[in-house]
Each structure stands twice: as structure tokens, then as C-alpha cells.
Write a protein that holds these residues in place. Structure first.
Motif, PDB file in Angstrom:
ATOM      1  N   LEU A   1      30.993  46.435  46.196  1.00  0.00           N
ATOM      2  CA  LEU A   1      30.470  45.973  44.918  1.00  0.00           C
ATOM      3  C   LEU A   1      29.317  45.040  45.217  1.00  0.00           C
ATOM      4  O   LEU A   1      29.488  44.039  45.923  1.00  0.00           O
ATOM      5  N   LEU A   2      28.145  45.373  44.699  1.00  0.00           N
ATOM      6  CA  LEU A   2      26.958  44.541  44.866  1.00  0.00           C
ATOM      7  C   LEU A   2      26.761  43.715  43.600  1.00  0.00           C
ATOM      8  O   LEU A   2      26.864  44.255  42.484  1.00  0.00           O
ATOM      9  N   VAL A   3      26.487  42.427  43.755  1.00  0.00           N
ATOM     10  CA  VAL A   3      26.303  41.546  42.602  1.00  0.00           C
ATOM     11  C   VAL A   3      24.948  40.861  42.709  1.00  0.00           C
ATOM     12  O   VAL A   3      24.476  40.542  43.806  1.00  0.00           O
ATOM     13  N   ASN A   4      24.340  40.617  41.558  1.00  0.00           N
ATOM     14  CA  ASN A   4      23.025  39.985  41.584  1.00  0.00           C
ATOM     15  C   ASN A   4      23.145  38.463  41.677  1.00  0.00           C
ATOM     16  O   ASN A   4      24.241  37.894  41.681  1.00  0.00           O
ATOM     17  N   GLU A   5      22.020  37.799  41.765  1.00  0.00           N
ATOM     18  CA  GLU A   5      22.012  36.359  41.981  1.00  0.00           C
ATOM     19  C   GLU A   5      22.640  35.605  40.812  1.00  0.00           C
ATOM     20  O   GLU A   5      23.290  34.570  41.002  1.00  0.00           O
ATOM     21  N   LYS A   6      22.470  36.118  39.608  1.00  0.00           N
ATOM     22  CA  LYS A   6      23.059  35.468  38.430  1.00  0.00           C
ATOM     23  C   LYS A   6      24.579  35.406  38.554  1.00  0.00           C
ATOM     24  O   LYS A   6      25.194  34.364  38.275  1.00  0.00           O
ATOM     25  N   ILE A   7      25.168  36.504  38.993  1.00  0.00           N
ATOM     26  CA  ILE A   7      26.621  36.534  39.161  1.00  0.00           C
ATOM     27  C   ILE A   7      27.026  35.582  40.282  1.00  0.00           C
ATOM     28  O   ILE A   7      27.999  34.816  40.165  1.00  0.00           O
ATOM     29  N   TYR A   8      26.291  35.612  41.388  1.00  0.00           N
ATOM     30  CA  TYR A   8      26.649  34.771  42.530  1.00  0.00           C
ATOM     31  C   TYR A   8      26.542  33.286  42.201  1.00  0.00           C
ATOM     32  O   TYR A   8      27.400  32.484  42.592  1.00  0.00           O
ATOM     33  N   GLN A   9      25.504  32.902  41.470  1.00  0.00           N
ATOM     34  CA  GLN A   9      25.361  31.489  41.102  1.00  0.00           C
ATOM     35  C   GLN A   9      26.528  31.028  40.241  1.00  0.00           C
ATOM     36  O   GLN A   9      27.011  29.891  40.375  1.00  0.00           O
TER      37      GLN A   9
END
Length: 460
Positions: free
Chosen positions: A300-308
Motif C-alpha cells: 500500500l503506497l500512501v502520499n505525504e498527506k496521509i503520512y503527515q
């Protein structure tokens, strides 16, 4: 059917429950035991060969034969480090390498990777992260997640609930109450008289927006979609569909998760279905061809918004309390990394682009067959809809069991298809050659002829 005592068939019936199989029928018919593979071909225990036009379950992208490179990589990794967990900051080289590689290949900028064993687990993880994200940003009421009728996202409780397939819900006590489903975007089956694909796509987007507004945008968290609907029958999106759908999602602040479990790694003629249809997801799930099915692994790849948002949550909660025993399994990630290397070295995407026109052109010719109402496809995905009346799109009644008849006739001609109701889905291994595409089409044509003959015989 009676099987010899202690035969593999009798032992199977006595001991194993098969997924997506009628258990009572299985007691009578027994299993088809696949003994070995060779490229796109498989051979059963009786020595009968068949061309598997489904790549197993859309996943055997490099075929079924023993792959010396894959076997060597798995062997060497097992000798060096056969297992270690990735909890509490532990890691290993192949997992790090795979995560880096996936981020480089991603169709849109992504920040981090989570690893699991299956597409179902990847989508289940995405569902949990949707809720986790909204809690972290102070919008805990955003819990509802929208899938599509006939969409498929896996077999865990949450992923099956998100899937829009009633047979997967019946008697299991699902779907979960926060799941919603919008229309099945199958233009051929569901368009109004005279309605173009673009007009149909507009209607589908309007239906999604109506659902979001009725539910309350402040409660709707995410929308999941496959670029091409696999278990829905190999249904490609109508023209302009995703452009219009994504505009609705953006307008109402709804996350978009692209389920690339089937479409990822060359299947549509690009590395990702998201590239084929210009998708801009916040998260992307992949599996199946990630390891060419040689090891159970998903990402599952997540973007920076999700990671922050995950960082914000960690400040309040401490550990990210999620994970699986085999997350980042070193053997699985080593094999997946080798599969990606093979794809690049052999230009598998270029190969798909070279051979797919032959498949799609051949399927288009079959649209003239009296049983075939509609053909669609992209890359090495094709779908045919069988109808009782081509002029009115009238489907065969359930009692006809047209799919089962077609499946039986295909197997008689040494061809394995994916049958989904009245639709025949094709997704051969990506290594298929032009000559093998021709063989596939010939066998499919003969199977359709025999199916038509059988339907006429039963109707007489």
C-alpha cells in the motif's frame, strides 16, 4: 462421481474447503489437480494441457513454469535470512529496496509504503488508514467509505464489505454499516437508449455526488475504485468517467484509493492503470503481479498527506498500532524485487503494448458471434458479455447457466477462462506471444460455437 480411495481427489474432498467453490457440488465433481506449468500453459494430473487465459487469478504475469531466477533469489534469501519481522523499527535489505523501488515506480508522488501478504490485506489496511487519517486531522465523523456495485477489493471483513458483490455478503453478516456503494459503471449493460459513454459517465458522477450529499460530505471519508473492474467482469471505465469522478471527490474532500491489485505492473499497457486513466489517488494498493504470484506479497503506497497525519497521530498515541506477522517478509520482498527487475529488463510494458492489439482486435471480431453482445478491453484485459438477444441486450436467464456452459466448452478446448455471471474475462500472463494470442482466440471461438450449439440443443 466416485474416486478411488486415497486418491488425491478423494483426499482433497475429505480435507480441504476451496475458496469461491460450491462445497456440495465439489463433493460430487472433485478437484481439478494442476500438476505443473509451462509458460502460459498448465497441465493437470491426467496430462491434459490448457492455456490459462486468466493467469491463475490475474496474477501469474510471468507464467507458470519454474523460474530459475525467482527460485535462486528465494533460495539465497532463505539461506541468508529466511524471516524477520518489521515491528518496532526492525528491517531488512530486501524490504527497504522494494519500498524504494515502488516509490520510484509510483504513478503519482507517494511518500511511504506499507507491506502485507495479499491484496485483501492491502485494501483492509487502506480502509483503516482512511479512518486513522481523519481522526488525526480532527474529522472523526468521516467514516463512510464508498465502493461500487460489482467492485471487488478483497475478502477480509472490511474489504468484502467495501466490495459491491452481494454473493460475498450473504450470510456473512456484512457489509459493515459504514460502507456504501454507488452505481456499476458498465456502459453496455446499464446505459439508457441512445446514451453515449460520456453522457453515461456524467450520470455516474452525478449519482456519486448525490450519494455523498445525501450521506453528508462531512461523514464521507473515501472512495475506492479499480482502474478496470476485474471481478466485475473485466469492465473498462467509460470515456471521461474517472475525470468526472475525481472532480466530485475533490469537491467534497473525499480521499481516493486506487485498487491496482489487478491492473498494476503492466496489465493495462502502462506500469499502472492509474497512468492509463490519469488517476491521482491518495493511496494505491497493489499485489498479484508485484511478485508475479511467486510469493504472497502486497503493498500500500500512501502520499505525504496521509503520512503527515500518521506523524500527528503518533504524537498523541505513540506506536502506529497496526501490522502483520509477515509484513516485509524478506523472502517475499526479495522475490518481488526480482520480478520488478525482470519486468524492466524484458520491457514487459512494451511487450504488452506490442501483443495487446492482436488480442483486442481478435476479441472485437468475436463481437459478431451470435452469443456476444459486447466486447471491451485494454492492454491484456478483455471482457465479453454473452446475451440471449443482441438487439435488446437481453441477458440469458439464470437457469440457462450460460457462463457455466461456456466454461465447460472452453475447458473442452483446453482453455481456462474467468467466468463472471454472463461475462467471460481474459487476462493471460503478460509473457504471452502473438502466436499464443492467436491460439487463445481460436480456442475461444470454438468454445463459443459449442456454447451456442449447446444452448440451442437445450432450448429445443
Amino acid at each position: 462421481m466416485t474416486f478411488m480411495p486415497n486418491s488425491p481427489e478423494a483426499r482433497d474432498i475429505a480435507s480441504y474447503i476451496h475458496p469461491q467453490t460450491n462445497p456440495r457440488t465439489h463433493r460430487e465433481t472433485g478437484p481439478s489437480i494442476i500438476a505443473k506449468g509451462d509458460g502460459i500453459w498448465v497441465e493437470d494430473s491426467e496430462g491434459k494441457r490448457a492455456l490459462d487465459a486468466s493467469a491463475g487469478l490475474w496474477c501469474a504475469s510471468l507464467g507458470f513454469a519454474a523460474n530459475e531466477r525467482m527460485a535462486r533469489v528465494a533460495y539465497e534469501q532463505m539461506r541468508r535470512l529466511g524471516y524477520y519481522q518489521t515491528y518496532r523499527s526492525a528491517s531488512n535489505d530486501s524490504t527497504i529496496d522494494l519500498a524504494e523501488k515502488l516509490l520510484k515506480l509510483a504513478p503519482v508522488p507517494m511518500s511511504k509504503v506499507l507491506l502485507q501478504c495479499s491484496g485483501s490485506e492491502a485494501n483492509d489496511t487502506a480502509i483503516k488508514l482512511v479512518w486513522y487519517y481523519h481522526h488525526a486531522i480532527g474529522k472523526p465523523d468521516k467514516k463512510k467509505i464508498i465502493g461500487r456495485v460489482q467492485g471487488y477489493h478483497g475478502n477480509t471483513i472490511a474489504a468484502a464489505s467495501l466490495s459491491g458483490k452481494p454473493d460475498m455478503h450473504a450470510s456473512f453478516g456484512i457489509p459493515l454499516p459504514m460502507m456504501r456503494h454507488t452505481e456499476f459503471p458498465h456502459w453496455y449493460r446499464n446505459h439508457l437508449e441512445g446514451e453515449s459513454e460520456e453522457a453515461f459517465a456524467t450520470r455516474m458522477a452525478e449519482a456519486l455526488e448525490k450519494l455523498i450529499i445525501e450521506e453528508g460530505p462531512e461523514t464521507v471519508a473515501a472512495f475506492f475504485a479499480e482502474p478496470v473492474m476485474g471481478a466485475g467482469g473485466a469492465v473498462v471505465p467509460p470515456r471521461s468517467y474517472f475525470q468526472k469522478i475525481q472532480a466530485v471527490l475533490k469537491k467534497h474532500d473525499v480521499l481516493f484509493v486506487a485498487d491496482e491489485v489487478i491492473c498494476g505492473f503492466g496489465r493495462t499497457g502502462n506500469w499502472w492503470g492509474s497512468q492509463t486513466y490519469d488517476l491521482k489517488p491518495d493511496m494505491l494498493s497493489c499485489a498479484k503481479a508485484l511478485s508475479a504470484a511467486f510469493q504472497p506479497v502486497s503493498a500500500l503506497l500512501v502520499n505525504e498527506k496521509i503520512y503527515q497525519a500518521m506523524l500527528v497521530a503518533s504524537d498523541a498515541l505513540g506506536n502506529f498500532a497496526h501490522g502483520y506477522t509477515y509484513s516485509g517478509h524478506p523472502v517475499a520482498t526479495a522475490v518481488a524485487l526480482e520480478a520488478l527487475k525482470i519486468y524492466e529488463e524484458t520491457d514487459i510494458v512494451g511487450h504488452v503494448r506490442d501483443v495487446s492489439p492482436d488480442l483486442l482486435a481478435g476479441l472485437s471480431k468475436l463481437a459478431d458471434h451470435p452469443l456476444v453482445g459486447h466486447v471491451n478491453g485494454v492492454g491484456l484485459i478483455g471482457g465479453l458479455e454473452l446475451v440471449a438477444d443482441k438487439a435488446t441486450r437481453r441477458p440469458f436467464p439464470a437457469a440457462t447457466q450460460i457462463g457455466a456452459v461456456a466454461d465447460r466448452m472452453a475447458k473442452k478446448h483446453g482453455l481456462i477462462l474467468r467466468v463472471i455471471g454472463n461475462r467471460l474475462a481474459l487476462s493471460p500472463p503478460l509473457i504471452i506471444t502473438r502466436a499464443e494470442v492467436g491460439e487463445l482466440l481460436q480456442r475461444l471461438g470454438r468454445a463459443l460455437d459449442d456454447t451456442a450449439a449447446e444452448v440451442h440443443r437445450l432450448a429445443a
